[in-house]
Design a protein around this motif. Structure first.
Motif, mmCIF file in Angstrom:
data_model
loop_
_atom_site.group_PDB
_atom_site.id
_atom_site.type_symbol
_atom_site.label_atom_id
_atom_site.label_comp_id
_atom_site.label_asym_id
_atom_site.label_seq_id
_atom_site.Cartn_x
_atom_site.Cartn_y
_atom_site.Cartn_z
ATOM 1 N N HIS A 116 -5.981 4.315 -4.852
ATOM 2 C CA HIS A 116 -4.743 4.705 -4.164
ATOM 3 C C HIS A 116 -4.764 6.202 -3.870
ATOM 4 O O HIS A 116 -4.411 6.625 -2.763
ATOM 5 C CB HIS A 116 -3.531 4.362 -5.025
ATOM 6 N N ARG A 136 0.819 -1.213 0.000
ATOM 7 C CA ARG A 136 0.000 0.000 0.000
ATOM 8 C C ARG A 136 0.855 1.267 0.000
ATOM 9 O O ARG A 136 0.411 2.336 -0.445
ATOM 10 C CB ARG A 136 -0.945 0.004 1.206
ATOM 11 N N TRP A 188 -7.079 6.901 -0.979
ATOM 12 C CA TRP A 188 -6.494 6.497 0.298
ATOM 13 C C TRP A 188 -5.437 7.501 0.758
ATOM 14 O O TRP A 188 -5.361 7.840 1.932
ATOM 15 C CB TRP A 188 -5.879 5.104 0.149
ATOM 16 N N ARG A 239 0.676 -2.965 -9.561
ATOM 17 C CA ARG A 239 1.129 -2.336 -8.322
ATOM 18 C C ARG A 239 2.575 -1.862 -8.455
ATOM 19 O O ARG A 239 2.925 -0.765 -8.036
ATOM 20 C CB ARG A 239 1.008 -3.321 -7.161
#
Length: 327
Positions: free
Chosen positions: A280, A142, A283, A234
């Protein structure tokens, strides 16, 4: 039950940072506890540890639980320890801001031959202190794009649970802290003792550093090509790589990869990747104070205007307005 004193094979200082995550801290510490003694007696015989604080008192975890520190940094005898293990805070930016206060402590540990272990976002602190230059690092998936953007000269080992690179050891966090503890203990205590207690912890096995998580985006049931594509998405999140380039790296045509994504996720490769980027960005807006330009760079967008257009299309409002919302 044996009572004779035994000199520990390894000695750890555990340093939880403000707002640290309780899961990796508890997992790492309990693995030490199981290895440290016969049966489940919890004595510090084969390995030993102290909970270190920048000063005496307690440190509050992100869950609100306070952990007591039994040793202040000023009182630590560094030559008595092998590892200084830092457990990172919830916010990477807030963790980096600790650098001026923690840099002298970390440099002192290194001068005494103590190896630095950074778990979860603690890697951001080591990097902000200039202590990861020339080293490889494992970062939580993350936070990988954020780390690459903030510290472009530090090599990130994508899709690794942990990375042992000389006197710098990093771990993505979560349950991977248990795997790292096994790795460190095995070198000094032997593999058998390092694995001791895993059944009690209801852990099937110790995973290697390159273990691929099956839980990410249902990759286990998504098919080999789709799962590999999601992992590459990712890794390449902050680049301008195209869906055609992604398909080429996997070894299939763009049309074939689109068909697989439509079957399994109901959207094309490009749409899936755009959604990943927008989630993303969302977040990061909720969990950091970084500028919109940096967030745009983290997800491979040219500028804040492109970020604003795509974010508004997906969430119905601008990033700036979304960030200002209460709660």
């Amino acid at each position: 039950m044996p009572t004779e004193p035994i000199a520990p094979d390894l000695r750890f200082l555990l340093l939880p940072l403000p707002e640290f995550a309780l899961l990796p801290f508890g997992g790492f510490l309990d693995k030490l506890r199981f290895t440290a003694d016969e049966e489940d007696y919890s004595r510090q015989r084969y390995c030993a540890w102290r909970i270190l604080g920048i000063e005496a008192g307690s440190v509050r975890a992100s869950s609100g639980v306070a952990v007591h520190t039994d040793l202040a940094a000023a009182d630590a005898r560094w030559d008595e320890y092998d590892y200084l293990v830092l457990f990172g805070g919830r916010s990477a930016r807030a963790t980096e801001a600790l650098a001026p206060r923690y840099r002298p402590l970390l440099r002192r540990a290194l001068r005494h031959g103590v190896k630095l272990v950074a778990i979860d976002n603690a890697s951001f602190l080591l990097a902000a202190c200039g202590l990861l230059d020339g080293h490889k690092v494992a970062v939580h998936w993350r936070h990988e794009a954020e780390f690459r953007a903030s510290h472009p000269r530090v090599e990130v080992m994508s899709e690794q649970l942990y990375c042992v690179d000389g006197a710098r050891i990093t771990c993505a966090g979560g349950m991977a802290a248990i795997d790292l503890a096994v790795e460190l203990l095995a070198g000094a205590c032997g593999r058998t003792r390092a694995l001791k207690g895993l059944p009690d912890m209801l852990v099937d096995e110790a995973r290697g550093s390159a273990h691929a998580l099956r839980s990410l985006d249902d990759a286990a049931v998504s098919g080999r090509h789709v799962g590999r594509a999601i992992a590459l998405m990712r890794t390449l999140l902050g680049t301008r790589a195209t869906s055609d380039e992604l398909a080429a790296r996997i070894g299939v045509s763009r049309r074939q990869l689109d068909r697989l994504f439509l079957q399994r996720h109901g959207r094309t490769v490009r749409a899936y990747w755009t959604e990943m980027r927008m989630q993303h960005a969302r977040w990061r807006l909720l969990n950091s104070g970084h500028a919109l330009a940096q967030i745009a760079d983290e997800i491979g967008l040219a500028d804040t205007s492109q970020l604003a257009r795509q974010f508004r299309r997906r969430f119905g409002q601008s990033p700036a307005r979304f960030r200002k919302q209460p709660g």
